[in-house]
Design a protein around this motif. Structure first.
Motif, mmCIF file in Angstrom:
data_model
loop_
_atom_site.group_PDB
_atom_site.id
_atom_site.type_symbol
_atom_site.label_atom_id
_atom_site.label_comp_id
_atom_site.label_asym_id
_atom_site.label_seq_id
_atom_site.Cartn_x
_atom_site.Cartn_y
_atom_site.Cartn_z
ATOM 1 N N ASN A 21 -0.914 -37.030 7.527
ATOM 2 C CA ASN A 21 -0.748 -38.529 7.813
ATOM 3 C C ASN A 21 -0.281 -39.163 6.618
ATOM 4 O OD1 ASN A 21 -2.883 -39.326 6.038
ATOM 5 N ND2 ASN A 21 -4.208 -38.652 7.745
ATOM 6 N N GLU A 22 0.152 -40.477 6.868
ATOM 7 C CA GLU A 22 0.607 -41.195 5.620
ATOM 8 C C GLU A 22 -0.367 -41.404 4.405
ATOM 9 O OE1 GLU A 22 3.132 -45.262 4.911
ATOM 10 O OE2 GLU A 22 1.514 -45.130 6.535
ATOM 11 N N PHE A 23 -1.472 -41.446 4.731
ATOM 12 C CA PHE A 23 -2.541 -41.368 3.557
ATOM 13 C C PHE A 23 -2.592 -40.238 2.656
ATOM 14 C CE2 PHE A 23 -6.943 -40.959 1.923
ATOM 15 C CZ PHE A 23 -7.124 -41.861 1.105
ATOM 16 N N GLN A 24 -2.558 -39.144 3.256
ATOM 17 C CA GLN A 24 -2.482 -37.534 2.461
ATOM 18 C C GLN A 24 -1.137 -37.592 1.733
ATOM 19 O OE1 GLN A 24 -3.295 -35.272 6.020
ATOM 20 N NE2 GLN A 24 -5.478 -34.939 5.507
ATOM 21 N N HIS A 25 -0.176 -38.155 2.461
ATOM 22 C CA HIS A 25 1.058 -38.091 1.704
ATOM 23 C C HIS A 25 1.031 -38.899 0.418
ATOM 24 C CE1 HIS A 25 5.343 -37.961 1.060
ATOM 25 N NE2 HIS A 25 5.427 -39.434 1.025
ATOM 26 N N PHE A 26 0.514 -39.986 0.595
ATOM 27 C CA PHE A 26 0.352 -40.808 -0.694
ATOM 28 C C PHE A 26 -0.552 -40.292 -1.639
ATOM 29 C CE2 PHE A 26 1.853 -44.556 2.132
ATOM 30 C CZ PHE A 26 3.142 -44.662 1.468
ATOM 31 N N ILE A 27 -1.567 -39.643 -1.211
ATOM 32 C CA ILE A 27 -2.515 -38.727 -2.214
ATOM 33 C C ILE A 27 -1.710 -37.868 -3.081
ATOM 34 C CG2 ILE A 27 -4.484 -37.301 -2.253
ATOM 35 C CD1 ILE A 27 -5.313 -40.339 -2.013
ATOM 36 N N GLN A 28 -0.868 -37.080 -2.088
ATOM 37 C CA GLN A 28 -0.307 -35.853 -2.802
ATOM 38 C C GLN A 28 0.823 -36.379 -3.584
ATOM 39 O OE1 GLN A 28 1.058 -32.784 -0.021
ATOM 40 N NE2 GLN A 28 -0.870 -32.119 0.164
ATOM 41 N N LYS A 29 1.527 -37.635 -3.253
ATOM 42 C CA LYS A 29 2.506 -38.039 -4.090
ATOM 43 C C LYS A 29 2.022 -38.528 -5.507
ATOM 44 C CE LYS A 29 6.300 -41.265 -3.887
ATOM 45 N NZ LYS A 29 7.077 -41.982 -3.245
ATOM 46 N N ALA A 30 0.635 -39.148 -5.248
ATOM 47 C CA ALA A 30 0.165 -39.707 -6.546
ATOM 48 C C ALA A 30 -0.402 -38.642 -7.581
ATOM 49 C CB ALA A 30 -1.355 -40.698 -6.050
ATOM 50 N N LEU A 31 -0.813 -37.375 -6.870
ATOM 51 C CA LEU A 31 -1.149 -36.277 -7.660
ATOM 52 C C LEU A 31 0.100 -35.614 -8.483
ATOM 53 C CD1 LEU A 31 -3.763 -34.619 -5.031
ATOM 54 C CD2 LEU A 31 -4.358 -35.465 -7.459
ATOM 55 N N SER A 32 1.166 -35.606 -7.760
ATOM 56 C CA SER A 32 2.269 -34.849 -8.435
ATOM 57 C C SER A 32 2.745 -35.915 -9.336
ATOM 58 C CB SER A 32 3.446 -34.650 -7.183
ATOM 59 O OG SER A 32 3.715 -35.710 -6.679
ATOM 60 N N SER A 33 2.482 -37.112 -9.507
ATOM 61 C CA SER A 33 2.934 -38.102 -10.241
ATOM 62 C C SER A 33 2.186 -37.887 -11.642
ATOM 63 C CB SER A 33 3.043 -39.555 -10.062
ATOM 64 O OG SER A 33 1.684 -40.009 -10.090
ATOM 65 N N ILE A 34 1.141 -37.520 -11.851
ATOM 66 C CA ILE A 34 0.671 -37.078 -13.286
ATOM 67 C C ILE A 34 1.152 -36.212 -14.060
ATOM 68 C CG2 ILE A 34 -1.699 -35.967 -14.063
ATOM 69 C CD1 ILE A 34 -3.179 -36.495 -11.581
ATOM 70 N N PRO A 35 1.741 -36.465 -15.075
ATOM 71 C CA PRO A 35 2.566 -35.738 -15.789
ATOM 72 C C PRO A 35 2.080 -34.215 -16.177
ATOM 73 C CG PRO A 35 2.257 -37.763 -16.951
ATOM 74 C CD PRO A 35 1.282 -37.613 -15.764
ATOM 75 N N GLU A 36 3.027 -33.234 -16.128
ATOM 76 C CA GLU A 36 2.653 -32.014 -16.495
ATOM 77 C C GLU A 36 2.303 -31.734 -17.921
ATOM 78 O OE1 GLU A 36 4.773 -27.630 -16.449
ATOM 79 O OE2 GLU A 36 5.653 -28.821 -14.806
ATOM 80 N N THR A 37 2.602 -32.508 -18.829
ATOM 81 C CA THR A 37 2.189 -32.737 -19.999
ATOM 82 C C THR A 37 0.544 -32.614 -20.300
ATOM 83 O OG1 THR A 37 2.669 -35.101 -20.528
ATOM 84 C CG2 THR A 37 4.141 -33.643 -21.254
ATOM 85 N N LYS A 38 0.051 -33.434 -19.286
ATOM 86 C CA LYS A 38 -1.479 -33.545 -19.448
ATOM 87 C C LYS A 38 -2.126 -32.355 -18.996
ATOM 88 C CE LYS A 38 -1.333 -38.018 -20.382
ATOM 89 N NZ LYS A 38 -1.305 -38.168 -21.776
ATOM 90 N N MET A 39 -1.335 -31.379 -18.274
ATOM 91 C CA MET A 39 -1.983 -30.029 -17.737
ATOM 92 C C MET A 39 -0.903 -28.950 -18.295
ATOM 93 S SD MET A 39 -4.744 -30.501 -15.435
ATOM 94 C CE MET A 39 -4.368 -29.130 -14.416
ATOM 95 N N ASN A 40 -0.323 -29.132 -19.517
ATOM 96 C CA ASN A 40 0.517 -28.019 -20.086
ATOM 97 C C ASN A 40 -0.181 -26.871 -20.461
ATOM 98 O OD1 ASN A 40 3.116 -27.241 -20.825
ATOM 99 N ND2 ASN A 40 2.809 -28.074 -22.860
ATOM 100 N N THR A 41 -1.380 -26.723 -21.085
ATOM 101 C CA THR A 41 -2.029 -25.526 -21.086
ATOM 102 C C THR A 41 -2.425 -24.705 -19.794
ATOM 103 O OG1 THR A 41 -3.090 -26.481 -23.175
ATOM 104 C CG2 THR A 41 -4.206 -24.659 -22.447
ATOM 105 N N GLU A 42 -3.055 -25.543 -18.825
ATOM 106 C CA GLU A 42 -3.561 -24.947 -17.785
ATOM 107 C C GLU A 42 -2.226 -24.494 -16.727
ATOM 108 O OE1 GLU A 42 -4.187 -28.023 -18.857
ATOM 109 O OE2 GLU A 42 -6.570 -28.061 -18.798
ATOM 110 N N MET A 43 -1.306 -25.192 -16.927
ATOM 111 C CA MET A 43 -0.115 -24.723 -16.347
ATOM 112 C C MET A 43 0.763 -23.362 -16.630
ATOM 113 S SD MET A 43 1.655 -25.430 -13.546
ATOM 114 C CE MET A 43 2.741 -26.621 -12.731
ATOM 115 N N THR A 44 0.624 -23.324 -18.037
ATOM 116 C CA THR A 44 1.091 -22.178 -18.626
ATOM 117 C C THR A 44 0.293 -20.944 -18.338
ATOM 118 O OG1 THR A 44 2.003 -23.441 -20.585
ATOM 119 C CG2 THR A 44 1.544 -21.173 -21.067
ATOM 120 N N LYS A 45 -1.129 -21.164 -18.455
ATOM 121 C CA LYS A 45 -2.031 -20.155 -17.945
ATOM 122 C C LYS A 45 -1.811 -19.567 -16.491
ATOM 123 C CE LYS A 45 -6.137 -20.987 -20.656
ATOM 124 N NZ LYS A 45 -7.546 -21.284 -20.931
ATOM 125 N N CYS A 46 -1.989 -20.622 -15.702
ATOM 126 C CA CYS A 46 -1.593 -20.457 -14.164
ATOM 127 C C CYS A 46 -0.412 -19.525 -13.865
ATOM 128 C CB CYS A 46 -1.659 -21.597 -13.472
ATOM 129 S SG CYS A 46 -1.755 -21.469 -11.653
#
Length: 117
Positions: free
Chosen positions: A79-104
């Protein structure tokens, strides 16, 4: 969706560890297992399992069993709400999760190498 469902989603996302798990699942576009999340977030297995249960109860993630492993992935947006939630999550900059993303990425690469053996 009922109002209670919206509340569950916001409560699930209000915890930093759960937010990181969802962020990873949103940005790696790959299934990951508990042990990989434990390694990436440097959390105890019990805590990760508890957080995954909360995310699953909020219908944010699903699980699939493959052999002896259980993998988690994002629920498809329904639904539209879940779409907005995922869009909001993907807007969090990767730099905030750099260490975790590299490990992953390293763990996912190792998983691929082990599959080919």
């Amino acid at each position: 969706m009922k109002m209670k469902d919206y509340s569950k989603i916001f409560k699930a996302l209000s915890d930093l560890t759960r937010l990181k798990i969802i962020w990873l699942l949103t940005n790696i576009d790959e299934k990951i297992c508990v042990s990989e999340i434990v390694d990436v977030l440097d959390e105890h297995q019990y805590n990760v399992s508890r957080h995954l249960r909360v995310l699953k109860d909020a219908s944010l993630i699903e699980e699939v069993k493959e052999g002896k492993w259980v993998f988690y992935y994002l629920c498809p947006t329904q639904n539209e709400f879940q779409h907005f939630i995922q869009k909001a999550l993907s807007s969090i900059p990767e730099t905030k999760m750099n260490t975790e993303m590299t490990k992953c990425k390293q763990l996912l690469h190792l998983r691929e190498i082990q599959k080919t053996k």
